[in-house]
Design an enzyme around this catalytic site. Sequence first.
Site, PDB file in Angstrom:
ATOM      1  CD1 TRP A 116       0.333   1.146   3.142  1.00 45.92           C
ATOM      2  CD2 TRP A 116       0.229  -1.075   3.283  1.00 45.92           C
ATOM      3  NE1 TRP A 116       1.008   0.760   4.277  1.00 45.92           N
ATOM      4  CE2 TRP A 116       0.953  -0.598   4.397  1.00 45.92           C
ATOM      5  CE3 TRP A 116       0.032  -2.457   3.151  1.00 45.92           C
ATOM      6  CZ2 TRP A 116       1.486  -1.446   5.351  1.00 45.92           C
ATOM      7  CZ3 TRP A 116       0.554  -3.290   4.129  1.00 45.92           C
ATOM      8  CH2 TRP A 116       1.266  -2.792   5.198  1.00 45.92           C
ATOM      9  CD  GLU A 125      -3.524   1.679   8.183  1.00 49.20           C
ATOM     10  OE1 GLU A 125      -3.459   0.969   9.185  1.00 49.20           O
ATOM     11  OE2 GLU A 125      -2.510   2.124   7.605  1.00 49.20           O
ATOM     12  CG  LEU A 131      -9.567 -11.151   7.172  1.00 49.05           C
ATOM     13  CD1 LEU A 131     -10.021  -9.791   6.728  1.00 49.05           C
ATOM     14  CD2 LEU A 131      -8.093 -11.089   7.565  1.00 49.05           C
ATOM     15  CE1 TYR A 180      -8.641  -9.980  17.423  1.00 50.69           C
ATOM     16  CE2 TYR A 180      -7.715 -10.765  15.358  1.00 50.69           C
ATOM     17  CZ  TYR A 180      -7.633 -10.617  16.721  1.00 50.69           C
ATOM     18  OH  TYR A 180      -6.552 -11.094  17.400  1.00 50.69           O
ATOM     19  CE1 TYR A 233      -0.879   3.113  12.861  1.00 48.02           C
ATOM     20  CE2 TYR A 233      -2.853   1.934  12.124  1.00 48.02           C
ATOM     21  CZ  TYR A 233      -1.537   2.308  11.938  1.00 48.02           C
ATOM     22  OH  TYR A 233      -0.874   1.893  10.821  1.00 48.02           O
ATOM     23  CG  ASP A 288       2.363   0.992  14.863  1.00 48.31           C
ATOM     24  OD1 ASP A 288       3.373   1.580  15.318  1.00 48.31           O
ATOM     25  OD2 ASP A 288       2.395   0.300  13.825  1.00 48.31           O
ATOM     26  CB  CYS A 317      13.905   0.001  16.865  1.00 49.49           C
ATOM     27  SG  CYS A 317      14.022   0.209  18.640  1.00 49.49           S
ATOM     28  CB  CYS A 338      21.661  -1.578  19.266  1.00 54.74           C
ATOM     29  SG  CYS A 338      20.049  -1.877  19.997  1.00 54.74           S
ATOM     30  CB  CYS A 367      19.536   4.934  21.417  1.00 57.05           C
ATOM     31  SG  CYS A 367      18.298   3.789  22.039  1.00 57.05           S
TER      32      CYS A 367
HETATM   33  S1  SF4 Z   1      19.938   1.898  19.240  1.00 55.89           S
HETATM   34 FE1  SF4 Z   1      18.023   2.390  20.218  1.00 55.89          FE
HETATM   35  S2  SF4 Z   1      16.674   3.043  18.553  1.00 55.89           S
HETATM   36 FE2  SF4 Z   1      18.409   1.978  17.631  1.00 55.89          FE
HETATM   37  S3  SF4 Z   1      17.725  -0.139  17.411  1.00 55.89           S
HETATM   38 FE3  SF4 Z   1      18.795   0.017  19.365  1.00 55.89          FE
HETATM   39  S4  SF4 Z   1      17.190   0.423  20.843  1.00 55.89           S
HETATM   40 FE4  SF4 Z   1      16.344   0.864  18.832  1.00 55.89          FE
END
Ligand code: SF4
Length: 352
Positions: free
Chosen positions: A26, A39, A82, A84, A122, A140, A194, A201, A210
């Site tokens: 989408w 959505e 589906l 729900y 949302y 979300d 993340c 990270c 972070c």
């Molecule tokens: S550094 Fe922080 S923002 Fe980046 S992936 Fe790791 S936890 Fe997520």
Amino acid sequence: MTDTKRFFTDCLLTWNRLHNGRSMPWKGEKNPYKIWLSEIILQQTRVEQGWPYYERFIEKYPVVHLLAAAPEEEVFRLWQGLGYYARCKNMLAAAREIAGRFNGVFPSTYEGISSLKGIGAYTAAAIASFAFDLPFAVLDGNVYRVLARFFGIDTPTDSTAGKKLFTQLAGEVLAKDQSAVYNQAIMDFGAVVCKPRQPLCTTCPLSTRCEAYNKGLTDLVPVKSKKLVIKKRYFHYLLLEQQGRIYIRKRREKDIWQNLHEFVLLETPAPATDAELLQSPAFRRILGKHPYKVVHSSATIKQQLTHQTIHARFIRLSVTRAFPAPEGFLPVAPADLGQYAFPKIIVDFLQR
Ligand code: SF4
């Protein structure tokens, strides 16, 4: 905007421009009706599972007034599988509101969009930003996680204080002049960098600032205050068959699967054997002393819903002498069962 917040927004947009290879069917869609349908269909549903449904809906109802005019039974049949089902009911109600109250034109303000049935914060922000480029931030699970980790917030995301705090923060870091791009970017970032487990990270462009990464808290945030309690339910469906017809009814109660069809249901608080069921007062109330024969008794089929686990068994009974139809039930020929919408667990049983 503070320096850290600006860093966050700029980094996300740069990552999106240079590294975001996540393709979603989408992406770039501007038609509010199509965005809304996708959505609603994809809420709590994996993309691979939901997308074929989206395509079927768009093919059958390419514009909102065709969906609004469709018979409820037809729409439920298309939705079948589906889960729900409240979503489907609300979707139809919203289509009818657009066709009536909004003269067939999808509302183009946040207030108008969020006044539609079944549209929460949302979905309203997603439609407002993706279709109309309005400056509303989506929030979300992915967004909660990215914000909680980067800014090191341990306020529970499901608390009133948490919802307020994250809503405000999400609005502050939103790139207001490119809300559609930014909203998609932060959700994609949460999905591919993340991630809930093992976030990337060491290669993350946000890592230098972070909080969670630098304090070793990535596994500890975001925080949720409530644990999900899953209830077990035991459904025993009786396929009462007489003169080649089986009794079914539409579920009307405020419960799961409202408006879908089912066979005669005996629900028990714990697993029950055929003998226990067939001697129970509930069974006697249905069949009295009418003679019957057990034709088939199935193994248990399990279905996991968000808050409930359903354990269902199906017992097919042939009743030889005429008996009064159970209240609210219709006799239907087995070949015609396909015309009715059933919950997935019954469809699975019928397909076996
Ligand atoms: S550094 Fe922080 S923002 Fe980046 S992936 Fe790791 S936890 Fe997520």
